[in-house]
Design a protein around this motif. Structure first.
Motif, PDB file in Angstrom:
ATOM      1  N   GLY A  72       0.780  -1.271   0.115  1.00 32.91           N
ATOM      2  CA  GLY A  72       0.041  -0.033  -0.041  1.00 32.91           C
ATOM      3  C   GLY A  72       0.984   1.401  -0.075  1.00 32.91           C
ATOM      4  O   GLY A  72       0.268   2.287  -0.077  1.00 32.91           O
ATOM      5  N   GLU A  73       2.144   1.086  -0.082  1.00 37.94           N
ATOM      6  CA  GLU A  73       2.994   2.268   0.270  1.00 37.94           C
ATOM      7  C   GLU A  73       3.642   2.420  -1.222  1.00 37.94           C
ATOM      8  O   GLU A  73       4.473   1.519  -1.757  1.00 37.94           O
ATOM      9  N   ARG A  74       3.647   3.622  -1.705  1.00 37.55           N
ATOM     10  CA  ARG A  74       4.294   3.987  -2.943  1.00 37.55           C
ATOM     11  C   ARG A  74       5.651   4.013  -2.812  1.00 37.55           C
ATOM     12  O   ARG A  74       6.237   4.447  -1.979  1.00 37.55           O
ATOM     13  N   GLN A  75       6.360   3.161  -3.927  1.00 40.35           N
ATOM     14  CA  GLN A  75       7.777   3.111  -3.883  1.00 40.35           C
ATOM     15  C   GLN A  75       8.452   3.847  -5.034  1.00 40.35           C
ATOM     16  O   GLN A  75       7.868   4.342  -6.010  1.00 40.35           O
ATOM     17  N   THR A  76       9.726   4.510  -4.746  1.00 38.84           N
ATOM     18  CA  THR A  76      10.514   4.961  -5.783  1.00 38.84           C
ATOM     19  C   THR A  76      11.046   4.494  -6.668  1.00 38.84           C
ATOM     20  O   THR A  76      11.671   3.331  -6.380  1.00 38.84           O
TER      21      THR A  76
END
Length: 717
Positions: A72-76
């Motif tokens: 659920g956490e956007r990654q670079t």
């Protein structure tokens, strides 16, 4: 998708690191000494396929078009690569001699899985024709494929691992793993079905469509025996065997997670009785009867499993399919039931619904016409011909093997477009916790991709010595730095696995050696030196690629080296110069030589001699600036008379270095026609500490002809 350690944060003082880099020749170099006291950053690679409404891959996307979410956490996105197989094929056609290195995560993987227990022998035998046609004619050169079988008696069995070798794949499809005789030198990684001596006859007929009659008869008997065994089990406990099937394939799926990238499981099967899974069709009268039974409290007379399917079986199958999804496996089901004939035309319950369910739940398809697989499977190939490989980094993952879910979004796509990517990935877990199949798949994946890996400090030297006019004896010397083997290693016991394979220009495996070296009290010795292994191949003239993998069998730290090799045609009596062999004076290595045959005393021949005296060559010499080194130059067909010796030193930045001097000492008598051995010295005075390449030229002043070869070396203070 796969995990890769990409960076370490050293906690040792910089001055101490500089001291560690300046090690004596016996200690070798260790590029990763601070690993034990560092926090590991892991790169997560996610291959993505995007298909438009027309079924064709969507091209032209960039990194800005993608969003990746981990839990659920956007990654670079730290790395972005486009793998277009059409462009790669065009590049190969334009540069046929060029080696295109493609990491395993960017390659397509196909596992041809033959279900021997839920299929009739006739169906399996006929399905081999379609499978054989697929591996020989449909796969791209960069694709890797494997062959496996499933039976109730033996469970999943890997016949040939993921390989580019189409000849071995065809052989595996032909035999389905049935071995006529036990081979004591069986390949543990399953690249070769037979010892290398039996490959010539097998590969020569690889393009033929007709299978060998004798093989058909033996395989038929083999399949009938398995079928009879399955029928006995079926009479006792049908649901139990399907549950066993689910658990066994679930275990196989977990092991396949070790193979990087998406795996297409082409399942050749008649399927099991779908009514056990989804229930039977009921008539109106049966429905009313069951309802009355419920109303009057006699619901125990209603067979819910028969009506709605077996709940336990459904749960087992769901768990199995979840394992396939987690391992990024797509099941492409092939119903081979229509291939029955003659005595095998016995009534059978339809298995198509079960096959469709397994395919649909993993993103695959059901193919009903097993006689014509090329067209539907080539549609699958076309849809996956463009892969976008996204990478992001995590530094907070625990080594607990926990599963983490992924989500990928693509901006600006129409609603009809389809984005396909793996559902998630597993966090790293200790190597010791992996099962044997996972460990073998990790090793075979590294060998097949042949992309260099540097967890361990290794150097490899190969050289084609003339054995006969039509065959060369090719020693392979592998040096492994001891300190790098000890990184993360506890205790004095050491186990090192070595795998060496050689493939020809057609990607067919032509030979291998493998050995596990066990040392009871090795730490003190390895701190000061390393392991030196001697193996060999017997090869005909041609162009090859040597692939070497070395692994600490306890920690799992691995190194892979891939080297081109040209074996000259000695029958032509043309001049040949082998690489310069630096004669080691410091011989503190722990030396291990290849053994052949069953006797531990049966060693291979040793070609490194001068005037009858053996010497030890260095795979990568480490020279001191204040001391000249001796080397031996081995050549063939140089002719009689005086020779001129020249040396050229190239630094790591590709520039010529004026320092360093090469001088001939003597041309020794060998007593063998056409064979020359020249003793020379090389003085590294004037060279700064660093990495170099020595190019050696031998010139015939009468004809002006030159022979050139080279070897990398290091200079220390």
């Amino acid at each position: 998708m796969h995990l890769r350690a990409v960076r370490n944060r050293p906690s040792l003082p910089a001055a101490l690191l500089l001291c560690l880099l300046a090690v004596p020749a016996g200690a070798q170099r260790d590029r990763d000494r601070s690993f034990e006291e560092s926090s590991q950053v892991v790169a997560v690679e996610v291959p993505v396929n995007v298909v438009g409404r027309d079924g064709n891959p969507v091209r032209g996307l960039t990194a800005e078009d993608f969003e990746v979410y981990d839990g659920g956490e956007r990654q670079t996105i730290t790395s972005f690569e486009v793998v277009d197989l059409i462009s790669i094929r065009q590049e190969r056609e334009a540069n046929p001699g060029k080696t295109l290195e493609l990491p395993s995560s960017s390659r397509r993987h196909f596992l041809l899985l033959f279900d021997l227990s839920f299929s009739s022998p006739t169906s399996v035998l006929k399905a081999r024709l379609a499978a054989r046609d697929f591996v020989l004619n449909s796969l791209q050169p960069t694709d890797l494929a494997a062959v496996a079988t499933y039976s109730l008696e033996h469970g999943p069995k890997l016949v040939v691992t993921f390989t580019p070798d189409r000849a071995q794949l065809a052989r595996a499809v032909d035999t389905l793993g049935m071995r006529r005789v036990h081979d004591a030198r069986a390949d543990p990684l399953r690249f070769l079905l037979e010892s290398p001596g039996g490959l010539g006859d097998q590969s020569s007929g690889v393009g033929q469509n007709d299978l060998v009659l004798s093989t058909d008869i033996e395989v038929t008997e083999y399949l009938r025996a398995i079928s009879n065994y399955a029928e006995r089990v079926e009479r006792t406990f049908e649901v139990g065997r399907i549950s066993s099937y689910s658990r066994a394939l679930g275990d196989m799926a977990r092991a396949l997670n070790a193979v990087k990238g998406r795996k297409h499981i082409v399942l050749f099967s008649e399927g099991f009785d779908s009514r056990l899974l989804i229930g039977r069709d009921t008539t109106e009268g049966e429905d009313q009867r069951d309802q009355i039974a419920v109303q009057f409290g006699t619901q125990w007379t209603v067979d819910n499993d028969a009506r709605f399917g077996n709940t336990g079986l459904q749960n087992d199958l769901h768990k199995m399919l979840e394992e396939f999804r987690r391992a990024d496996c797509v099941i492409q089901s092939v119903d081979i039931g229509g291939l029955r004939a003659g005595a095998d035309q016995r009534p059978r319950a339809s298995g198509q619904e079960a096959l469709f369910y397994m395919a649909n739940e993993t993103g695959g398809e059901l193919f009903k016409d097993a006689n014509n697989l090329r067209e539907p499977l080539e549609r699958v190939l076309d849809r996956t011909s463009v892969t976008y490989v996204l990478s992001f980094e995590r530094s907070d993952l625990k080594s607990d093997g926990a599963y983490r879910r992924l989500k990928v979004k693509v901006k600006g796509l129409p609603a009809s477009a389809r984005v396909s990517h793996r559902a998630g990935y597993y966090a790293p877990r200790p190597f010791k916790d992996l099962d044997p199949l996972e460990k073998n798949l990790l090793a075979s994946d590294g060998i097949a991709a042949a992309v260099p890996r540097r967890d361990l400090d290794i150097n490899v030297l190969v050289a084609p010595f003339r054995n006969t006019e039509t065959q060369a004896y090719v020693p392979v010397i592998v040096e492994v730095g001891g300190p790098s083997l000890l990184v993360g290693h506890k205790g004095d016991k050491m186990e090192v696995e070595l795998f060496g394979y050689v493939s020809d220009a057609q990607n067919q495996m032509r030979g291998f050696f493998t050995q596990k070296v066990e040392m009871a009290k090795a730490r003190k010795a390895l701190e000061q030196t390393g392991l030196k292994y001697y193996g060999h191949f017997d090869l005909a003239p041609g162009n090859y690629r040597v692939r070497v993998l070395v692994r600490n069998a306890i920690t799992g730290r691995t190194a892979v080296e891939s080297l081109p090799l040209e074996v000259p045609s000695y029958q032509m009596a043309q001049p040949v110069l082998l690489p310069p062999f630096f004669i080691e004076e410091d011989q503190r290595w722990i030396k291990v030589r290849e053994r052949t045959g069953d006797s531990p005393q049966a060693f291979v021949d040793y070609p490194f001699t001068v005037s009858g005296e053996p010497y030890v060559p260095s795979a990568r010499p480490v020279l001191r600036r204040d001391k000249a080194a001796r080397l031996c130059l081995v050549a063939y067909n140089l002719g009689e008379g005086d020779l001129e010796l020249e040396g050229r030193v190239i630094s790591a930045d590709g520039k010529d270095s004026p320092a360093g001097g090469l001088a001939m000492v003597e041309r020794t008598a060998t007593g063998i026609s056409g064979l020359d051995k020249l003793i020379a010295t090389f003085d590294p005075a004037g060279l700064k500490a660093g990495e170099y390449v020595l190019h050696v030229n031998i010139k015939d002043p009468k004809t002006g002809h030159r022979e050139t070869n080279s070897l990398s070396f290091d200079v220390i203070h």
